[in-house]
Design an enzyme around this catalytic site. Structure first.
Site, PDB file in Angstrom:
ATOM      1  N   SER A 187      -2.453  -2.235  -7.263  1.00 20.48           N
ATOM      2  CA  SER A 187      -1.943  -2.616  -5.987  1.00 20.48           C
ATOM      3  C   SER A 187      -0.624  -3.154  -6.048  1.00 20.48           C
ATOM      4  O   SER A 187       0.362  -2.414  -6.928  1.00 20.48           O
ATOM      5  CB  SER A 187      -2.918  -3.509  -5.077  1.00 20.48           C
ATOM      6  OG  SER A 187      -2.535  -3.266  -3.798  1.00 20.48           O
ATOM      7  N   GLY A 222      -2.523  -8.171  -5.126  1.00 24.81           N
ATOM      8  CA  GLY A 222      -2.529  -8.846  -4.062  1.00 24.81           C
ATOM      9  C   GLY A 222      -1.530  -9.295  -3.125  1.00 24.81           C
ATOM     10  O   GLY A 222      -1.435 -10.149  -2.495  1.00 24.81           O
ATOM     11  N   GLY A 223      -0.661  -8.061  -3.073  1.00 24.45           N
ATOM     12  CA  GLY A 223       0.165  -8.291  -2.069  1.00 24.45           C
ATOM     13  C   GLY A 223       1.461  -9.033  -2.529  1.00 24.45           C
ATOM     14  O   GLY A 223       2.314  -9.336  -1.659  1.00 24.45           O
TER      15      GLY A 223
END
Length: 519
Positions: free
Chosen positions: A202, A122-123
């Protein structure tokens, strides 16, 4: 009885009648007190949702956490939807340092099971424990305990102010606190605290690598890195020491004193603080920290990779990407390539030259346009994911990690629409078998591949300890001279050097512009 409570999983019978079915909910005693989970009706496991592993300090929600709360009464672990403050989330709260545990029914302290801890992506600005891994159903069915965790995001997790109160990387420190909780408590759920695999996708994948290199006690044995690495350009940087001042100023409080700005933000609704993050373009990134005596430092020095090489040595790693990470994300901006390359902090002359070199490799003599969209997608995927993964592999090899197994996920379902390849995060629903019963036959086959390969790696540090009908070959680890990988599609296939010509280009690119591939 007290000894039995401390060393066993207890069961308290509560009847939930569904036809002739009776559900037996488990009761577990941990150091904080008694925790009641829920017996699943869709499989042979129990879930414990939303257990607090620490507390945010309300006097300084941007700094170190406080110890986990004690339970005066039985804690009903039935709510896994609490998220840390972030944009566009439902049930969010600063009381968010929680984790979920999914336990096979055969787990016991006498035969403890391996543990899989998942860190969401989710960055570093959004996501929560239940978003990507609702149950880990198929992994649990392989006698693996699955844990998913929350951690602070955005300004609450990644203000880097170079002051003792908020040195930075609090979100990463929350993750480590969760791993400490697992180390201390998972035995009570029938888990083996000395047999832990950490994984992430991610930003969560980058976080896994940060946990591997952090100069602290190693609380895991193996790592799975899915589509993310600290080597991605611009992902790790010096912190913005004026960030709190900017957030406060946007909300109407003007000061040049960081501590006053922090006091203001502490007394401001988290919704407003998150809104200010979005409005000001606050750059949510892990940072290099200034060190203070008596204050925990997570990323203390450059190059970061050399801070804890003994933790890396002999650690099994499973690492990979999807086949076309950013397919469909292309923006037809003539400055698209140049704007991406600015992350390298080149001089103006070098940036112009670098842009032309990249354009010629990916586009030939064609201009940036809709007609070259796929070529730009491939550039974006190589730039942000595939080459950073190759750089991470090289770095891990240099520090004697291993064995290192590399994969590429390339399956595109008939329900995915028209895409040139598997896109970012598209493998997660297959890893966790989310909605497995509604999958097509091909989707079930792909999900079963993940269950087979991931569970073997979690248990044995080797995704193919022996060949089988499902994977009729032995997955070879990478070496300094070779890059074998497994292509995960409807058939799992052994291949070599994913995007080989492009990776050779980027190796020469780094040498030409004097870029440092080591974080």
């Amino acid at each position: 009885m007290r000894v039995l409570l401390l060393t066993s999983i207890l069961f308290t019978v509560q009847c939930y009648v569904s036809g002739a079915q009776v559900r037996v909910d488990p009761l577990v005693l941990i150091d904080q007190g008694l925790v009641r989970g829920q017996k699943a009706l869709d499989g042979d496991y129990s879930s414990f949702l939303g257990i607090p592993y620490a507390q945010v300090d309300t006097a300084n929600p941007f700094g170190p956490s406080l110890p986990a709360p004690k339970f005066d009464t039985i804690f009903n672990a039935s709510n896994g939807d609490i998220a840390c403050p972030q944009p566009r989330a439902g049930s969010q709260s600063l009381d968010c340092l929680r984790l979920n545990i999914f336990v096979p029914s055969r787990a016991s302290v006498n035969q403890p099971l391996p543990v899989f801890v998942y860190i969401h992506g989710g960055g570093f600005r959004d996501g929560y424990a239940s978003k990507d891994s609702p149950t880990g159903h198929n992994l649990v069915a392989q006698d693996i305990i699955v844990v998913s965790i929350n951690y602070r995001l955005g300004p609450y997790g990644f203000l880097c102010l170079d002051i003792p109160e908020v040195p930075g990387n609090q979100g990463l420190k929350d993750q480590y606190t969760a791993l400490q909780w697992v180390k201390k408590n998972i035995v009570h759920f029938g888990g083996n605290a000395n047999h832990v695999t950490i994984a992430g996708e991610s930003a969560g994948a980058a976080a896994v690598v940060y946990q591997l290199y952090a100069d602290n006690e190693k609380l895991f044995n193996k790592v799975i890195v899915q589509s993310g690495a600290p080597q991605s350009p611009g992902l790790l940087a010096d912190g913005d020491t004026a960030a709190a001042l900017k957030l406060a100023r946007h909300l109407g409080y003007v000061t040049d004193d960081n501590k006053k700005a922090l006091e203001f933000l502490t007394n401001t609704s988290s919704d407003l603080v998150i809104g200010a993050m979005d409005a000001t373009g606050f750059n949510v990134l892990p940072c290099f920290e200034k060190e203070f005596e008596g204050v925990e430092s997570f990323i203390p020095a450059k190059p970061f990779a050399l801070s804890a090489p003994m933790k890396v040595k002999n650690t099994p790693v499973l690492i990979g990407t999807t086949s076309c990470e950013t397919c469909g994300f292309f923006s037809p901006d003539p400055l698209y390539i140049e704007n991406n390359l600015k992350a390298y902090n080149l001089s103006e002359e070098e940036l112009r030259e670098a842009t032309e070199v990249v354009k010629h490799f990916y586009l030939g003599d064609e201009p940036v346009s809709e007609a070259t969209a796929l070529s730009l997608d491939l550039f974006n995927s190589d730039f942000g994911f595939v080459n950073p993964t190759e750089l991470a592999v090289k770095q891990l090899l240099s520090e004697e990690a291993g064995p290192i197994y590399q994969y590429v996920f390339s399956f595109v379902s008939e329900r995915d629409g028209d895409t040139a390849g598997a896109t970012h995060a598209s493998e997660l629903k297959y890893v966790f078998a989310d909605g497995y019963d509604s999958f097509t036959e091909d989707e079930k086959t792909v999900s079963d591949h993940f269950t087979f390969l991931w569970s073997n790696f979690i248990k044995y540090g080797n995704p193919t300890p022996e060949s089988s009908e499902r994977v009729p070959f032995t997955w070879q680890p990478v070496t300094s001279q070779t890059r074998p990988y497994v292509d995960i599609d409807v058939a799992a296939t052994a291949r070599a050097r994913f995007r080989g010509p492009a990776m050779a280009f980027w190796e020469l690119f780094y040498k030409r512009f004097g870029l440092d591939a080591v974080v």
